[in-house]
Write a protein that holds these residues in place. Structure first.
Motif, PDB file in Angstrom:
ATOM      1  N   LEU A   1      -3.978   1.000 -14.194  1.00  0.00           N
ATOM      2  CA  LEU A   1      -3.361   2.333 -13.497  1.00  0.00           C
ATOM      3  C   LEU A   1      -2.393   2.941 -14.550  1.00  0.00           C
ATOM      4  O   LEU A   1      -1.412   2.068 -14.975  1.00  0.00           O
ATOM      5  CB  LEU A   1      -2.853   1.727 -12.459  1.00  0.00           C
ATOM      6  CG  LEU A   1      -3.668   1.369 -11.301  1.00  0.00           C
ATOM      7  CD1 LEU A   1      -2.893   0.795 -10.095  1.00  0.00           C
ATOM      8  CD2 LEU A   1      -4.642   2.557 -10.949  1.00  0.00           C
TER       9      LEU A   1
ATOM     10  N   ASP B   1       2.204   2.970 -11.421  1.00  0.00           N
ATOM     11  CA  ASP B   1       2.193   2.010 -10.408  1.00  0.00           C
ATOM     12  C   ASP B   1       2.170   2.877  -9.198  1.00  0.00           C
ATOM     13  O   ASP B   1       1.769   2.130  -8.052  1.00  0.00           O
ATOM     14  CB  ASP B   1       3.510   1.104 -10.617  1.00  0.00           C
ATOM     15  CG  ASP B   1       3.371   0.328 -12.085  1.00  0.00           C
ATOM     16  OD1 ASP B   1       2.394   0.137 -12.323  1.00  0.00           O
ATOM     17  OD2 ASP B   1       4.616  -0.162 -12.068  1.00  0.00           O
TER      18      ASP B   1
ATOM     19  N   ASP C   1       0.105   4.754  -8.176  1.00  0.00           N
ATOM     20  CA  ASP C   1      -1.368   4.835  -7.702  1.00  0.00           C
ATOM     21  C   ASP C   1      -1.759   3.565  -6.819  1.00  0.00           C
ATOM     22  O   ASP C   1      -2.683   3.736  -6.026  1.00  0.00           O
ATOM     23  CB  ASP C   1      -2.465   5.116  -8.950  1.00  0.00           C
ATOM     24  CG  ASP C   1      -1.914   6.305  -9.455  1.00  0.00           C
ATOM     25  OD1 ASP C   1      -1.450   7.307  -8.873  1.00  0.00           O
ATOM     26  OD2 ASP C   1      -2.308   6.288 -10.685  1.00  0.00           O
ATOM     27  N   LEU C   2      -1.057   2.592  -7.204  1.00  0.00           N
ATOM     28  CA  LEU C   2      -1.513   1.231  -6.528  1.00  0.00           C
ATOM     29  C   LEU C   2      -1.428   1.249  -4.779  1.00  0.00           C
ATOM     30  O   LEU C   2      -2.339   0.734  -4.291  1.00  0.00           O
ATOM     31  CB  LEU C   2      -0.628   0.088  -7.074  1.00  0.00           C
ATOM     32  CG  LEU C   2      -0.860  -1.239  -6.458  1.00  0.00           C
ATOM     33  CD1 LEU C   2      -2.419  -1.780  -7.159  1.00  0.00           C
ATOM     34  CD2 LEU C   2       0.066  -2.494  -7.134  1.00  0.00           C
TER      35      LEU C   2
ATOM     36  N   GLN D   1     -10.910   5.633 -10.862  1.00  0.00           N
ATOM     37  CA  GLN D   1     -10.157   4.651 -11.524  1.00  0.00           C
ATOM     38  C   GLN D   1     -10.735   4.206 -12.742  1.00  0.00           C
ATOM     39  O   GLN D   1     -11.780   3.978 -12.927  1.00  0.00           O
ATOM     40  CB  GLN D   1      -9.593   3.718 -10.450  1.00  0.00           C
ATOM     41  CG  GLN D   1      -9.063   3.918  -9.279  1.00  0.00           C
ATOM     42  CD  GLN D   1      -7.716   4.809  -9.549  1.00  0.00           C
ATOM     43  OE1 GLN D   1      -6.886   4.498 -10.505  1.00  0.00           O
ATOM     44  NE2 GLN D   1      -7.280   5.804  -8.745  1.00  0.00           N
TER      45      GLN D   1
END
Length: 87
Positions: A52, A55, A57-58, A27
Motif C-alpha cells: 500500500l 497507510d 488505504d488500509l 491493489q
C-alpha cells in the motif's frame, strides 16, 4: 512501500469470494493464500499480503473485508532490509 499481511477467515462461497475480490481490486497483492479449514470445511482461512502506497488505504480495505468476516488480523509484513542483514 509498506507491506501489510491480512489474515482472514471467510465462507467458502461465491459471495464471499466476490467481496474479497472487490476489496482487493486495484491493489498490489503480492501474496494470496487461502485453504479450506479442516475444522469447518465450509470456511476458508488465509493470508493476503498487500503493498500500500498510503497507510490510509488500509482502513477502506479493512471495512470491505469486515463485510465477510468479523475478524481480520493485520500486521506489517515488510521485507527485511538486505543491506542490514548482509554480511
Amino acid at each position: 512501500m509498506p507491506l501489510w499481511r491480512l489474515r482472514i477467515t471467510l465462507a467458502d462461497d461465491q459471495h464471499s469470494r466476490a467481496v474479497l475480490n472487490q476489496a482487493l481490486a486495484g491493489q498490489q497483492v503480492s501474496e494470496l493464500n487461502f485453504t479450506p479449514r479442516a475444522s469447518r470445511p465450509s470456511e476458508m482461512a488465509g493470508d493476503v499480503v498487500l503493498e500500500l502506497p498510503h497507510d490510509d488505504d488500509l482502513g477502506s480495505i479493512l471495512s470491505a473485508l469486515h463485510q465477510i468476516s468479523p475478524q481480520v488480523f493485520v500486521s506489517r509484513a515488510d521485507m527485511p532490509d538486505t543491506a542490514s542483514t548482509a554480511g
